[in-house]
Design a protein around this motif. Structure first.
Motif, short mmCIF file in Angstrom:
data_model
loop_
_atom_site.label_atom_id
_atom_site.label_comp_id
_atom_site.label_asym_id
_atom_site.label_seq_id
_atom_site.Cartn_x
_atom_site.Cartn_y
_atom_site.Cartn_z
N THR A 197 54.98 -41.42 -64.33
CA THR A 197 55.18 -41.02 -62.94
C THR A 197 54.51 -39.67 -62.75
O THR A 197 55.06 -38.62 -63.02
CB THR A 197 56.68 -40.91 -62.61
OG1 THR A 197 57.28 -39.95 -63.49
CG2 THR A 197 57.37 -42.24 -62.80
N VAL A 238 65.61 -48.27 -46.31
CA VAL A 238 65.25 -46.94 -46.81
C VAL A 238 66.48 -46.10 -47.14
O VAL A 238 66.37 -45.04 -47.77
CB VAL A 238 64.35 -46.19 -45.79
CG1 VAL A 238 63.04 -46.92 -45.59
CG2 VAL A 238 65.07 -45.97 -44.47
N TYR A 280 65.25 -47.37 -52.85
CA TYR A 280 64.12 -46.79 -52.12
C TYR A 280 63.94 -45.33 -52.50
O TYR A 280 62.81 -44.84 -52.66
CB TYR A 280 64.31 -46.93 -50.61
CG TYR A 280 63.13 -46.42 -49.83
CD1 TYR A 280 61.94 -47.15 -49.77
CD2 TYR A 280 63.17 -45.18 -49.17
CE1 TYR A 280 60.85 -46.68 -49.07
CE2 TYR A 280 62.08 -44.71 -48.47
CZ TYR A 280 60.92 -45.45 -48.43
OH TYR A 280 59.83 -44.99 -47.74
N GLY A 281 65.05 -44.61 -52.67
CA GLY A 281 64.96 -43.22 -53.12
C GLY A 281 64.29 -43.11 -54.48
O GLY A 281 63.56 -42.15 -54.76
N TRP A 310 61.95 -45.19 -55.62
CA TRP A 310 60.51 -45.35 -55.38
C TRP A 310 59.88 -44.02 -54.98
O TRP A 310 58.81 -43.64 -55.46
CB TRP A 310 60.27 -46.39 -54.28
CG TRP A 310 60.35 -47.81 -54.73
CD1 TRP A 310 61.37 -48.69 -54.49
CD2 TRP A 310 59.38 -48.54 -55.48
NE1 TRP A 310 61.10 -49.91 -55.06
CE2 TRP A 310 59.88 -49.85 -55.66
CE3 TRP A 310 58.13 -48.20 -56.02
CZ2 TRP A 310 59.17 -50.83 -56.36
CZ3 TRP A 310 57.43 -49.17 -56.71
CH2 TRP A 310 57.94 -50.47 -56.89
N GLN A 311 60.55 -43.30 -54.11
CA GLN A 311 60.01 -42.02 -53.65
C GLN A 311 60.03 -40.97 -54.76
O GLN A 311 59.13 -40.13 -54.84
CB GLN A 311 60.80 -41.53 -52.45
CG GLN A 311 60.58 -42.37 -51.19
CD GLN A 311 61.20 -41.74 -49.98
OE1 GLN A 311 62.39 -41.39 -49.98
NE2 GLN A 311 60.43 -41.58 -48.92
N GLU A 312 61.04 -41.04 -55.60
CA GLU A 312 61.14 -40.06 -56.68
C GLU A 312 60.09 -40.30 -57.77
O GLU A 312 59.44 -39.37 -58.25
CB GLU A 312 62.54 -40.11 -57.30
CG GLU A 312 62.73 -39.14 -58.46
CD GLU A 312 64.12 -39.19 -59.04
OE1 GLU A 312 64.36 -38.47 -60.06
OE2 GLU A 312 64.98 -39.94 -58.51
N CYS A 364 57.46 -42.75 -57.68
CA CYS A 364 56.12 -43.16 -57.20
C CYS A 364 55.44 -44.10 -58.18
O CYS A 364 54.23 -44.02 -58.43
CB CYS A 364 55.23 -41.94 -56.95
SG CYS A 364 55.94 -40.73 -55.83
N TYR A 412 54.06 -48.67 -54.94
CA TYR A 412 54.65 -47.59 -54.15
C TYR A 412 53.80 -47.31 -52.91
O TYR A 412 54.33 -47.18 -51.79
CB TYR A 412 54.77 -46.32 -54.99
CG TYR A 412 55.12 -45.11 -54.16
CD1 TYR A 412 56.39 -44.96 -53.59
CD2 TYR A 412 54.17 -44.10 -53.93
CE1 TYR A 412 56.70 -43.86 -52.82
CE2 TYR A 412 54.48 -43.00 -53.16
CZ TYR A 412 55.74 -42.87 -52.60
OH TYR A 412 56.04 -41.79 -51.83
N GLU A 413 52.50 -47.27 -53.09
CA GLU A 413 51.60 -47.02 -51.97
C GLU A 413 51.74 -48.12 -50.92
O GLU A 413 51.78 -47.87 -49.71
CB GLU A 413 50.16 -46.94 -52.47
CG GLU A 413 49.15 -46.56 -51.40
CD GLU A 413 47.74 -46.49 -51.95
OE1 GLU A 413 46.80 -46.30 -51.13
OE2 GLU A 413 47.55 -46.64 -53.17
N GLU A 441 55.15 -47.83 -49.08
CA GLU A 441 55.14 -46.74 -48.11
C GLU A 441 54.36 -47.11 -46.86
O GLU A 441 54.73 -46.76 -45.74
CB GLU A 441 54.56 -45.47 -48.74
CG GLU A 441 55.48 -44.81 -49.75
CD GLU A 441 56.75 -44.27 -49.08
OE1 GLU A 441 56.70 -43.16 -48.53
OE2 GLU A 441 57.77 -44.98 -49.11
N GLU A 499 55.81 -47.24 -43.00
CA GLU A 499 55.14 -46.50 -41.93
C GLU A 499 54.71 -47.43 -40.79
O GLU A 499 54.74 -47.06 -39.61
CB GLU A 499 53.91 -45.79 -42.50
CG GLU A 499 53.10 -45.02 -41.47
CD GLU A 499 51.84 -44.41 -42.07
OE1 GLU A 499 50.97 -43.97 -41.31
OE2 GLU A 499 51.74 -44.37 -43.31
#
Length: 485
Positions: free
Chosen positions: A408, A447, A452-453, A455-457, A459, A465-466, A469, A473
């Protein structure tokens, strides 16, 4: 029930299959007549009788259609049904054994185990819409098997005899595909692929023999829907010497397009362009595989003629967008064989205003009408959504499961089994809704989930992950209907 009735236990998919139908193949390389028995797959097993196949004496072709009310013809325009990415497999190319099940289970969401019924139901259903034309915008076959094209063409012939005009264009899976295969027991064998000449011969009655103009450098052509409306059917595929995933248009074909734009002006007709690959960057993550290479040239040509709409497929995701805030609109119709198994209905008017919406194939109604005993078909609305979710769950899980430590960024962390499960679940929930064009319905709650948190942590995996996101969006509207005055 036969083996394929247990396909709902979906597992595993390869990393590059997970996000969109524009992927070239699955981890296990993939290579209307009513569904029939197997005849060609080499096997020592006795022929399997499908519970979904009614006796010929029980039904007529497209049964009951005459008993229901057809839509009135559209005045002042054309009603167009758009289907794409059917990925049809000839029934004679599989015995539905272990290798076939593995191909489906390790796939990208296509219900190939029910593609015969889905196709029959869709073709039967659209007769009531009374469309002026059915457009199939590529990936007609699973992996370009010649027999798959021939069998599908037989269904299209029956549809035309029932009064529905059909036009087709190839997709990246359809021609010179070395993955064409026969599935028998635990093995797969090469099947005869389809050449460009084969494709034109097989589908000559579905656009090619009736073309207003044919491009000599590709399988592009124009087709007159009426004295005032013309289809610009663009072959955006690369298949010499073998097929490739991404799309492009040859210089010679651009020259032909210029002549067609000029001819449309001279003839005073509306031009509606159709292709397999995307004109605009509908997928921000998979641009190279999904968007036509150097599509800005085509955009400039079409917008220079004030053409308002472009139709495509390939992505398997229901979506639409507009170039900038004032340019051409593109509508991407999702894969017919991928839940929610839908197609598009476009009402395109002579003043070039249009209205588009999707319709899900009513598999449960079809199953009842055909006296099916298959519980998955009789309860398709509860069978197919969790099936797709399980596929996407395993796409994410398998991308994380092979190594004990996950990279990561500049750190190395070990993801626990619980973390992988939570991350996979939220990915599956969001991605399945995205395929249906309705990610906006689930994103707000998704989210908030712990997964989901994570995934953000972390990546990680980066490409997933991209993609996740981007979906979050982009989840600002329902992509199943669009009206432009």
């Amino acid at each position: 029930m036969g083996n394929r009735k247990w396909i709902a236990g979906i597992v595993t998919a390869a990393l590059m299959v997970m996000a969109a139908g524009c992927s070239s193949q699955t981890a296990v390389e993939e290579s209307v007549q009513t569904s029939a028995g197997r005849t060609e797959a080499p096997s020592t097993e006795a022929e399997v009788v499908k519970p979904t196949a009614p006796s010929p004496s029980e039904i007529e072709p497209f049964p009951g259609a005459e008993k229901e009310t057809k839509a009135e013809p559209l005045k002042g325009g054309k009603r167009i049904v758009v289907m794409t990415d059917i990925h049809y497999l000839a029934e004679s190319l599989t015995d539905e054994g272990d290798m076939f099940q593995s191909m489906v289970e390790h796939g990208d969401g296509k219900l190939t185990n029910y593609v015969w019924e889905i196709t029959d139901a869709a073709f039967e259903e659209i007769q009531l819409l009374n469309p002026d034309v059915l457009i199939i915008s590529g990936d007609l076959s699973l992996q370009g098997e010649k027999k798959s094209h021939e069998e599908l063409a037989g269904k299209l012939d029956a549809l035309e005899r029932a009064g529905i005009t059909v036009v087709v264009i190839p997709g990246n899976h359809d021609i010179n595909n070395p993955s064409a295969a026969v599935y028998s027991g635990a093995d797969r064998y090469p099947a005869e692929p389809t050449t460009p000449a084969d494709f034109v011969r097989i589908y000559k009655e579905f656009g090619y023999s009736e073309a207003n103009s044919r491009d000599t450098s590709s399988l592009s052509y124009t087709y007159d829907l009426s004295p005032s409306m013309r289809l610009l059917m663009l072959d955006t595929c690369q298949y010499e010497p073998r097929n490739r995933v991404g799309g492009m248009i040859k210089t010679e074909t651009y020259e032909w397009i210029d002549r067609q734009l000029e001819a449309a002006n001279e003839d005073g007709v509306i031009l509606l362009p159709v292709a397999h690959h995307n004109l605009l960057e509908e997928s921000k993550v998979y641009v190279d595989d999904c968007t036509i290479e150097h599509s800005e040239e085509l955009i400039q040509k079409l917008e220079g003629e004030n053409i308002p709409l472009f139709l495509s497929g390939h992505l398997h995701v229901q979506h639409f967008m507009r170039n900038n805030s004032f340019g051409i609109h593109e509508i991407v119709t999702s894969s017919l064989s991928t839940p929610p198994c839908q197609y598009g209905v476009l009402e395109y008017m002579e003043d070039e205003s249009f209205s588009y919406h999707t319709r899900q194939v009513d598999m449960e109604k079809w199953a009842r009408r055909h006296r099916s005993t298959d519980e998955n078909l009789l309860n398709f609305n509860t069978y197919s959504p969790p099936t797709l979710n399980r596929i996407f769950y395993n796409q994410a899980y398998d991308a994380m499961k092979d190594s004990a430590e996950e990279e990561t960024g500049s750190l190395f962390v070990k993801l626990s089994e619980t973390q992988k499960q939570q991350m996979s679940k939220v990915y599956a929930d969001i991605n399945a809704a995205c395929y249906a064009g309705r990610a906006y319905e689930v994103v707000e709650e998704a989210v908030k989930q712990p997964g989901y948190g994570m995934w953000q942590e972390y990546c990680y995996p980066a490409i997933l992950y991209e993609y996740l996101e981007y979906i979050v969006e982009d989840a600002v509207k329902d992509y199943n209907s669009l009206s432009v005055e």
